[in-house]
Design a protein around this motif. Structure first.
Motif, PDB file in Angstrom:
ATOM      1  N   MET A 106       0.840  -1.198   0.000  1.00 40.40           N
ATOM      2  CA  MET A 106       0.000   0.000   0.000  1.00 40.40           C
ATOM      3  C   MET A 106       0.879   1.254   0.000  1.00 40.40           C
ATOM      4  N   ALA A 107       1.905   1.258   0.835  1.00 45.56           N
ATOM      5  CA  ALA A 107       2.832   2.394   0.852  1.00 45.56           C
ATOM      6  C   ALA A 107       3.539   2.525  -0.490  1.00 45.56           C
ATOM      7  N   GLY A 108       3.897   1.403  -1.083  1.00 44.48           N
ATOM      8  CA  GLY A 108       4.558   1.432  -2.386  1.00 44.48           C
ATOM      9  C   GLY A 108       3.679   2.022  -3.477  1.00 44.48           C
ATOM     10  N   PHE A 109       2.406   1.637  -3.490  1.00 45.88           N
ATOM     11  CA  PHE A 109       1.500   2.187  -4.508  1.00 45.88           C
ATOM     12  C   PHE A 109       1.190   3.656  -4.265  1.00 45.88           C
ATOM     13  N   ALA A 110       1.107   4.058  -2.994  1.00 49.99           N
ATOM     14  CA  ALA A 110       0.922   5.483  -2.688  1.00 49.99           C
ATOM     15  C   ALA A 110       2.156   6.275  -3.129  1.00 49.99           C
ATOM     16  N   GLY A 111       3.330   5.739  -2.844  1.00 47.75           N
ATOM     17  CA  GLY A 111       4.559   6.388  -3.283  1.00 47.75           C
ATOM     18  C   GLY A 111       4.676   6.432  -4.793  1.00 47.75           C
ATOM     19  N   LEU A 112       4.252   5.365  -5.452  1.00 47.67           N
ATOM     20  CA  LEU A 112       4.253   5.337  -6.913  1.00 47.67           C
ATOM     21  C   LEU A 112       3.388   6.455  -7.472  1.00 47.67           C
TER      22      LEU A 112
END
Length: 150
Positions: A106-112
Motif C-alpha cells: 500500500m505504501a509502495g502504490f501510494a509512493g508510486l
C-alpha cells in the motif's frame, strides 16, 4: 481532466482483476474455498494480491524508466534514479507476513502515485496519465486494504 484513451483505460481496469479477486476471496469464504480448490493457495486472499502487487510495482518502474528516456541531463538522471524505486521497494518489503507485506505494498502504490505525479508534472507522461493512475491506485489501495484489515 483529460479523457483517458480507451485502450489504456480498459487494459488498466483489466489489470485490476487479481487485486479485486484477492479482495473478493477475503470477503467471501465460499469463493475462497472454490478458488483454493480450483487454482491453489497462491490465488486466494491476500496472496494473489501480494505476488501480483510486487509484479505491478516492478512493471511500473519500467514505465517510469520509459518516461525518463524523454528527459535530458540532470532531469533524465533523476528520472532514471526515481524509476527504480518501486521495483526495489517491492523486492525489499514484501518478504514478510501478509499483513506487513500488504501494508508495504500500500505504501509502495501510494509512493508510486507521487512518482507518477512528478513525471507528469515534468511533462514526461501523457496529459491523461494522472486521471488513469489516480483511478487505478484508489482501487488497488482499497483492495489491498481488504487483505490487510480482514
Amino acid at each position: 481532466m483529460t479523457t483517458i484513451p480507451r485502450a489504456p483505460l480498459v487494459l488498466g481496469l483489466l489489470g485490476l482483476i487479481p487485486f479485486v479477486w484477492g479482495a473478493a476471496t477475503v470477503l467471501s469464504p465460499d469463493l475462497a474455498d472454490w478458488s483454493l480448490a480450483t487454482f491453489g493457495a497462491r490465488f486466494v486472499g491476500p496472496y494473489v494480491q501480494l505476488f501480483y502487487g510486487a509484479v505491478i510495482l516492478s512493471f511500473m518502474s519500467g514505465v517510469l524508466w520509459g518516461f525518463a528516456t524523454k528527459a535530458e541531463g540532470a532531469q533524465a538522471a533523476t528520472g532514471y534514479a526515481l524509476s527504480v524505486i518501486p521495483a526495489l521497494w517491492a523486492f525489499f518489503t514484501t518478504g514478510s507476513g501478509p499483513v506487513a507485506a500488504g501494508l508495504n505494498l500500500m505504501a509502495g502504490f501510494a509512493g508510486l502515485l507521487l512518482l507518477d505525479f512528478a513525471f507528469w508534472r515534468w511533462g514526461l507522461a501523457p496529459a491523461w496519465w494522472m486521471s488513469l493512475r489516480v483511478l487505478l491506485t484508489a482501487i488497488v489501495l482499497a483492495c489491498l486494504a481488504v487483505g490487510v484489515i480482514l
